[in-house]
Design a protein around this motif. Structure first.
Motif, PDB file in Angstrom:
ATOM      1  N   TYR A 148       0.799  -1.214   0.000  1.00 42.43           N
ATOM      2  CA  TYR A 148       0.000   0.000   0.000  1.00 42.43           C
ATOM      3  C   TYR A 148       0.834   1.268   0.000  1.00 42.43           C
ATOM      4  O   TYR A 148       0.309   2.346  -0.243  1.00 42.43           O
ATOM      5  CB  TYR A 148      -0.935  -0.001   1.222  1.00 42.43           C
ATOM      6  N   GLU A 234      -1.521  -9.710  -4.568  1.00 47.06           N
ATOM      7  CA  GLU A 234      -1.806  -8.314  -4.226  1.00 47.06           C
ATOM      8  C   GLU A 234      -1.061  -7.363  -5.149  1.00 47.06           C
ATOM      9  O   GLU A 234      -1.603  -6.323  -5.552  1.00 47.06           O
ATOM     10  CB  GLU A 234      -1.422  -8.071  -2.769  1.00 47.06           C
ATOM     11  N   GLU A 238      -2.579  -4.447  -7.510  1.00 42.41           N
ATOM     12  CA  GLU A 238      -2.131  -3.067  -7.378  1.00 42.41           C
ATOM     13  C   GLU A 238      -1.584  -2.534  -8.703  1.00 42.41           C
ATOM     14  O   GLU A 238      -1.816  -1.375  -9.066  1.00 42.41           O
ATOM     15  CB  GLU A 238      -1.057  -2.977  -6.288  1.00 42.41           C
ATOM     16  N   TRP A 253      -8.267  -8.167  -6.351  1.00 46.30           N
ATOM     17  CA  TRP A 253      -8.459  -8.034  -4.913  1.00 46.30           C
ATOM     18  C   TRP A 253      -9.513  -9.004  -4.396  1.00 46.30           C
ATOM     19  O   TRP A 253      -9.406  -9.522  -3.269  1.00 46.30           O
ATOM     20  CB  TRP A 253      -8.836  -6.597  -4.559  1.00 46.30           C
ATOM     21  N   VAL A 256      -7.731 -12.285  -3.948  1.00 46.23           N
ATOM     22  CA  VAL A 256      -6.896 -12.300  -2.748  1.00 46.23           C
ATOM     23  C   VAL A 256      -7.755 -12.494  -1.504  1.00 46.23           C
ATOM     24  O   VAL A 256      -7.410 -13.273  -0.608  1.00 46.23           O
ATOM     25  CB  VAL A 256      -6.081 -10.992  -2.618  1.00 46.23           C
ATOM     26  N   ALA A 257      -8.884 -11.803  -1.433  1.00 40.78           N
ATOM     27  CA  ALA A 257      -9.774 -11.941  -0.282  1.00 40.78           C
ATOM     28  C   ALA A 257     -10.258 -13.380  -0.137  1.00 40.78           C
ATOM     29  O   ALA A 257     -10.261 -13.941   0.973  1.00 40.78           O
ATOM     30  CB  ALA A 257     -10.961 -10.985  -0.416  1.00 40.78           C
ATOM     31  N   ARG A 260      -7.431 -15.590   1.166  1.00 39.99           N
ATOM     32  CA  ARG A 260      -7.173 -15.401   2.591  1.00 39.99           C
ATOM     33  C   ARG A 260      -8.240 -16.096   3.438  1.00 39.99           C
ATOM     34  O   ARG A 260      -7.927 -16.705   4.474  1.00 39.99           O
ATOM     35  CB  ARG A 260      -7.113 -13.909   2.922  1.00 39.99           C
ATOM     36  N   GLU A 271      -6.274  -7.710   7.100  1.00 32.88           N
ATOM     37  CA  GLU A 271      -5.858  -7.951   5.723  1.00 32.88           C
ATOM     38  C   GLU A 271      -7.037  -8.324   4.834  1.00 32.88           C
ATOM     39  O   GLU A 271      -7.118  -7.901   3.680  1.00 32.88           O
ATOM     40  CB  GLU A 271      -4.794  -9.063   5.674  1.00 32.88           C
ATOM     41  N   CYS A 275      -8.540  -6.091   1.616  1.00 36.23           N
ATOM     42  CA  CYS A 275      -8.704  -6.620   0.260  1.00 36.23           C
ATOM     43  C   CYS A 275     -10.103  -6.335  -0.278  1.00 36.23           C
ATOM     44  O   CYS A 275     -10.267  -5.904  -1.426  1.00 36.23           O
ATOM     45  CB  CYS A 275      -8.435  -8.120   0.248  1.00 36.23           C
ATOM     46  N   ARG A 278     -10.593  -2.622  -1.024  1.00 39.10           N
ATOM     47  CA  ARG A 278      -9.939  -2.209  -2.269  1.00 39.10           C
ATOM     48  C   ARG A 278     -10.690  -2.724  -3.490  1.00 39.10           C
ATOM     49  O   ARG A 278     -10.788  -2.043  -4.508  1.00 39.10           O
ATOM     50  CB  ARG A 278      -8.489  -2.676  -2.270  1.00 39.10           C
TER      51      ARG A 278
END
Length: 347
Positions: A148, A234, A238, A253, A256-257, A260, A271, A275, A278
């Motif tokens: 970030y 990530e 980005e 994103w 990624v979520a 996780r 975290e 995600c 974003r």
């Protein structure tokens, strides 16, 4: 942890750090500010509240003095977010930034730019993550914060305590006269720096390809749910954001979520929330009706699981999706009447 905001007196700063270092417990330093270099001696100085480029020898803390102040500590963890002048930048190209043989240091160093106000994005991200999670290991904290934190011409700082046999720690700059094999973590940091630099310079396709290649390699070597794999997922998201591609960034994103959550992280973990937040932000920037509607079910599913800190996020997605669908229904298709109006509404 030592907190000193806008300190003025160099000796007082060093005395306070030295006293904390001699307490017999591990020491944590979070250092954000300006680093100046002496053109003749190449000595580095950390500016204080009253420091100017011409008065750093009298009004700033020498980096050498900081090293001496912490050498008695049982262990030192240092997070740095520094803006450096041209002289200090040249020095750091040749010599590692370190706080001694017992220091674990992570962070970034950014070159000062004329007319640009630098913000301590890295340490701000670290402190925000600490506030949300309670505590993270320094390496994990560094990994998350760098996703970030942005900044042009940034160098990543990564030094480890010296090994028992006296081997020197690694760091930014030259590794010394005796070259050492590059560790996987060092290669990853170098690749991350190269990818982000390419993205900031507008070489978005190159950055995207490099990030995707690193993700594929790490996923193959370590597994698709390994922390390093999530990092490169990530980074891919980005890089897409930096390329002004909200569709790809949102999808990234979301992925990624989901990863996780799959690896067992709780829905209210900082975290995971970051995600989904974003992904939501990028989804709101999508201009294509078809893409927005296509990603809406995934956004709604994850927002139900991860509502985040702001109330109304799920309702916002549902309301916007319904509005877009209604507008799409209003589209008038061509009829057999050549004089009929053709109206196509896009959102």
């Amino acid at each position: 942890m030592i907190d000193m905001f806008d300190p003025v007196e160099p000796r007082a700063v060093l005395d306070r750090i030295s006293a904390a270092a001699q307490s017999g417990v591990p020491l944590t330093l979070v250092v954000a500010g300006q680093l100046h270099g002496d053109r003749k001696t190449r000595e580095l100085f950390l500016a204080l509240a009253l420091s100017t480029p011409r008065t750093v020898r009298q009004t700033a803390v020498s980096w050498r003095g900081l090293v001496s102040a912490v050498e008695a500590a049982a262990g030192v963890t240092v997070l740095v977010d520094l803006v450096v002048d041209a002289s200090a930048w040249r020095t750091l190209q040749q010599f590692p930034l370190s706080l001694g043989s017992n220091a674990f240091m992570r962070g970034r160093v950014t070159r000062a730019g004329r007319g640009r106000v630098a913000a301590p994005e890295f340490v701000s991200a670290c402190l925000a993550l600490w506030q949300k999670t309670g505590f993270l290991e320094p390496a994990e904290l560094h990994r998350l914060a760098l996703v970030y934190a942005r900044g042009e011409d940034a160098l990543l700082v990564s030094t480890e305590p010296a090994l028992a046999d006296g081997a020197p720690p690694g760091g930014v700059g030259s590794s010394g006269d005796t070259p050492r094999p590059e560790e996987p973590g060092s290669r990853a940091s170098g690749s991350l720096r190269a990818v982000l630099l390419a993205a900031r310079e507008g070489r978005h396709e190159q950055a995207s390809e490099a990030a995707a290649a690193m993700y594929a390699q790490v996923a193959r070597d370590l597994g698709r749910l390994a922390p390093e794999t999530l990092l490169w997922m990530e980074v891919c998201a980005e890089v897409a954001r930096m390329a002004m591609d909200p569709v790809r960034s949102c999808a990234g994103w979301l992925a990624v979520a989901r990863a996780r959550l799959e690896r067992g992280e709780p829905c209210d973990a900082a975290e995971v929330e970051a995600c989904v937040d974003r992904a939501h932000h990028q989804w709101q920037r999508i201009g294509s009706t078809a893409a927005l509607v296509r990603l809406a079910p995934q956004m709604i599913e994850l927002r139900r699981l991860v509502p985040g800190q702001r109330s109304g996020s799920l309702a916002d997605i549902q309301r916007r999706t319904e509005r877009v669908r209604r507008l799409d229904v209003l589209s008038v298709r061509p009829s057999s009447n050549p004089e009929s109006a053709i109206l196509r509404l896009s959102f």
